[in-house]
Design a protein around this motif. Structure first.
Motif: not given
Length: 503
Positions: A236, A111, A216-217, A113, A238-239, A241
């Motif tokens: 972070t 991943n 969600q991302k 991330h 799980i993407g 911001k």
């Protein structure tokens, strides 16, 4: 003692316990092929006479080899080397290494991330040993009633086989959920039922579940600046911001968040005791946050990790108790009040999210330890937990006073310890005479687990500080720790000559 037996070539016992060395020697003969598969071994009595060792030592070694699959005992026939020994089963040839990329580094398919999280880890991972004084996040472990807990554990263990295991579903042990629900309604002002309680393995799992269920991302998450590094890592991963929101003595600046991050999907906040600065979210900001969440279908993750450590002021109404629109996910923990390594916590979930969180918990680890939950349920329901909280609260208030007075006495020109009416650590602002990095270096050499404020910042802080945990130490140990730091600093050549230690 070494014994060489000519009638059994290669048999040699090395120094050590006889039964252990007999076992190792026979095993080695099997592995190197000197004792072939199917070979019959001498009897235990013969081994004993050949080697002048006790027959019990021989029997012990043979039984262990039989248990591990190296030997087979055939009734009325004897003991034989197994046709297929365990090492043959598990031995495989070394696999070739993956090809390297042009830059010579491994390129695993992981991943992306994780690259971001590694950067966070490199910056925020703690660099203090657990044996050091003043580590943050540790409660009054010296005051925990270990003997009482042991008696409860013994009683519950004796009843364990009669317990109804069906009571331990993914949401948690039902009696524990009931005890927690009643406790938080009366002590923290929550508005919940037993069915809204989810038992988790600490706050970190609570955040990971919330991120999995609700985000969600690319979703924006507001986080205090400075703020909790565990939350930064969880969201972070799980993407999401991360959107930093400045904080002050009134906690997170909600008007700043609304102005700068209007599309946020979640706000992570610790309203009762902002981490790490210790501010309390004011009532006006609480109401603004709840209104914003309701109008924008936004979630609030309320981390109430420290509310029981409030010393002089009245308990603060939890955001969850003020929420009328089911937008707050409330997280509580027992780790600060209990003992090191105890990681049970809980979530209070809006009713329409219970099923989703239950599923996420099931696929995370099925359910939390049954035995620990049953003991904690008894500890709470019999009133032991409430008594322990009162005792710890009194002790922590005293220990905070002691560490502040010690700093004022021994380090008056170097550190300003900011008083707080809650929490188990203090923020120590540094004078212009010393840098944060140099202070941390002196702390480590003095055996202190202080943490730099910069560890919890996404941007460089305007003023440098260190954090000192005080709850785990007696007043005497606290004073000795501060004196040790003062003595180290006093030996610094720069300070001795009145120079700026930042140089």
């Amino acid at each position: 003692m070494k014994k060489n037996v000519a009638s059994f070539p290669g048999l040699l016992l090395k120094e050590g316990k006889i039964k252990e060395q007999f076992y190792l020697t026979i095993k080695e003969l099997i592995l190197n092929g000197q004792l072939k598969s199917g070979s019959k071994l001498p009897s235990s009595r013969t081994f004993s006479e050949m080697m002048s060792i006790s027959r019990n030592s021989v029997l012990s070694g043979l039984e262990r080899l039989i248990d591990e699959g190296y030997l087979i005992a055939k009734k009325g026939s004897g003991t034989y080397v197994a046709s297929l020994i365990p090492d043959d089963v598990i031995h495989i040839k070394s696999l070739p290494l993956h090809k390297k990329t042009n830059n010579g580094k491994d390129a695993p398919n992981i991943n992306p991330h994780m690259t971001v999280m590694k950067n966070i880890w490199d910056i925020t991972a703690p660099h203090a040993g657990s044996h050091m004084k003043f580590n943050i996040g540790i409660g009054c472990i010296d005051l925990f009633p270990y003997e009482l807990w042991g008696r409860l554990m013994g009683r519950i263990w004796r009843q364990f086989r009669h317990q109804d295991w069906a009571l331990n579903e993914p949401l948690g042990f039902k009696p524990l959920r009931s005890a927690i629900s009643e406790y938080v309604r009366t002590t923290r002002g929550l508005n919940c039922t037993d069915e809204q309680i989810l038992i988790v393995n600490g706050t970190q799992q609570a955040m990971n579940l919330a991120a999995q269920v609700l985000l969600q991302k690319g979703d924006e998450v507001c986080l205090d600046e400075p703020g909790y590094d565990g939350a930064l890592g969880a969201f972070t991963s799980i993407g999401a911001k991360i959107r930093p929101v400045i904080s002050d003595k009134q906690g997170m600046d909600i008007s700043y968040a609304i102005k700068h991050w209007p599309d946020a999907k979640m706000v992570f906040t610790s309203p009762s005791h902002q981490f790490p600065l210790g501010g309390t979210l004011s009532l006006s900001r609480r109401m603004s946050l709840l209104e914003w969440a309701a109008e924008n279908n936004m979630w609030i993750f309320e981390d109430d990790y420290n509310s029981e450590f409030r010393y002089t002021a009245q308990p603060i109404q939890a955001l969850q108790g003020l929420d009328r629109h089911q937008r707050v996910i409330y997280a509580g923990t027992f780790s600060k009040m209990m003992f090191t390594g105890f990681h049970l916590g809980f979530l209070v979930i809006p009713e329409n999210l219970v099923e989703s969180f239950k599923i996420a918990k099931y696929y995370a680890d099925t359910r939390t330890s049954f035995l620990e939950q049953t003991i904690l349920a008894t500890f709470i329901s019999e009133g032991h937990y409430a008594r322990h909280v009162r005792r710890v609260r009194k002790a922590c208030h005293e220990r905070q006073r002691v560490i502040i007075e010690a700093i004022q006495r021994y380090l008056p020109e170097i550190i300003f310890a900011e008083p707080s009416d809650s929490g188990i650590h203090i923020v120590c602002w540094l004078s212009d005479k010393i840098s944060e990095a140099l202070m941390i270096d002196h702390c480590r050499k003095a055996g202190l687990g202080a943490q730099p404020l910069s560890r919890y910042c996404q941007t460089k802080p305007e003023k440098e500080a260190i954090l000192l945990g005080f709850a785990a130490h007696s007043p005497t140990d606290i004073v000795e720790g501060i004196k040790a730091l003062a003595q180290r600093l006093a030996q610094s050549p720069a300070l001795l000559h009145g120079c700026d230690l930042k140089q």
